[in-house]
Design a protein around this motif. Structure first.
Motif, PDB file in Angstrom:
ATOM      1  N   GLU A 114      -0.603   3.595   2.417  1.00 43.99           N
ATOM      2  CA  GLU A 114      -0.084   4.773   3.109  1.00 43.99           C
ATOM      3  C   GLU A 114       1.262   5.169   2.522  1.00 43.99           C
ATOM      4  O   GLU A 114       2.152   4.332   2.390  1.00 43.99           O
ATOM      5  CB  GLU A 114       0.125   4.437   4.596  1.00 43.99           C
ATOM      6  N   ASP A 168       4.539   7.593   3.162  1.00 45.91           N
ATOM      7  CA  ASP A 168       5.292   8.527   4.002  1.00 45.91           C
ATOM      8  C   ASP A 168       6.765   8.381   3.656  1.00 45.91           C
ATOM      9  O   ASP A 168       7.182   7.361   3.104  1.00 45.91           O
ATOM     10  CB  ASP A 168       5.103   8.222   5.496  1.00 45.91           C
ATOM     11  N   THR A 183      -4.612  10.988   7.951  1.00 51.27           N
ATOM     12  CA  THR A 183      -4.715   9.694   8.621  1.00 51.27           C
ATOM     13  C   THR A 183      -5.807   9.732   9.699  1.00 51.27           C
ATOM     14  O   THR A 183      -6.586   8.777   9.824  1.00 51.27           O
ATOM     15  CB  THR A 183      -3.356   9.287   9.234  1.00 51.27           C
ATOM     16  N   ASP A 241       1.564   5.189  10.182  1.00 47.50           N
ATOM     17  CA  ASP A 241       0.204   5.415   9.706  1.00 47.50           C
ATOM     18  C   ASP A 241      -0.466   4.112   9.297  1.00 47.50           C
ATOM     19  O   ASP A 241      -1.655   3.914   9.568  1.00 47.50           O
ATOM     20  CB  ASP A 241       0.193   6.437   8.560  1.00 47.50           C
ATOM     21  N   GLU A 277      -3.337   7.176   0.626  1.00 49.61           N
ATOM     22  CA  GLU A 277      -2.958   8.418   1.310  1.00 49.61           C
ATOM     23  C   GLU A 277      -1.571   8.800   0.828  1.00 49.61           C
ATOM     24  O   GLU A 277      -0.578   8.156   1.154  1.00 49.61           O
ATOM     25  CB  GLU A 277      -2.968   8.244   2.833  1.00 49.61           C
TER      26      GLU A 277
HETATM   27 MG    MG Z   1      -0.627  10.313   7.376  1.00 51.15          MG
END
Ligand code: MG
Ligand code: ZN
Length: 225
Positions: free
Chosen positions: A67, A69, A47, A75, A120
């Motif tokens: 993103e 997670d 990130t 993020d 990501e």
């Molecule tokens: Mg991250």
């Protein structure tokens, strides 16, 4: 369950994902979007490197970020602050992103206004490797603080990627690891890797990295055609 059955079940799950990845790939092609799937350990600096890179992208590159997670949208908020639209996927325990999650996430983005999508992935060097997300390029992010033998320990993350971004090189003097050694270990497994040595703190290595991320626009090409 016999070992044989386990294998066939895994094959079935993956091929469902492969079908979704194929759909995503077609969608990205239609929309003239370059998609990059970024894999790396938790804390490798994925990130942070996006926060440093996004403001440096030239005007022609219109980037959005998905993103992944387990929990929080921290993020996605950081990416929004850095200047790019962002959607958070909270996997609620899941240790990788799959095609289905990405299809849902991009529904929240206006795809016709972007030409670069960076995904990501959830911090993990193992199963994200097995899940195609329709990306054009896969990038492995590895910080020098994780040690220089990471490629030897988790080879498939390095052999299935087209680029390696080494992060936190400014911290190399403080840890028992060498940037050259990390790079050479990765290249010994995958000589075709494009390698970037970066520090999100100092900005070192970002000119080359931004050139790599930059879209000389699939969208601009479409206008010319
Ligand atoms: Mg991250
Ligand atoms: Zn997983």
């Amino acid at each position: 369950m016999s070992p044989k059955k386990e294998i066939s079940l895994k094959t079935r799950v993956l091929s469902k994902n492969d079908q979704l990845a194929q759909k995503l790939r077609e969608r990205f092609k239609e929309e003239k979007i370059r998609c990059i799937n970024m894999i790396g350990s938790p804390g490798s600096g994925k990130t942070s490197l996006l926060e440093t890179a996004i403001p440096r992208l030239k005007a022609g590159t219109r980037c959005a970020v998905v993103e992944g997670d387990v929990k929080t949208d921290n993020d996605a908020r950081r990416i929004l602050k850095a200047g790019a639209p962002s959607v958070q996927i909270e996997t609620e325990g899941g240790c990788h992103l799959n095609g289905e999650q990405v299809i849902r996430a991009i529904g929240a983005l206006s795809l016709n206004s972007i030409n670069l999508l960076i995904i990501e992935n959830v911090g993990n060097l193992i199963c994200p490797v097995s899940y195609d997300l329709g990306e054009e390029k896969r990038v492995i992010v590895s910080s020098i603080t994780e040690g220089d033998d990471k490629p030897l320990k988790y080879p498939s993350a390095f052999t299935s990627s087209q680029a390696l971004i080494i992060t936190k090189v400014d911290l190399a003097p403080y840890v028992d690891a060498k940037v050259e050694k990390l790079k050479n270990n990765a290249l010994s497994l995958n000589p075709k890797l494009e390698v970037f040595c970066t520090s999100s703190r100092s900005g070192e290595g970002f000119n080359a990295l931004v050139r790599f991320l930059q879209c000389n626009g699939p969208k601009e090409n479409a206008v010319e055609a």
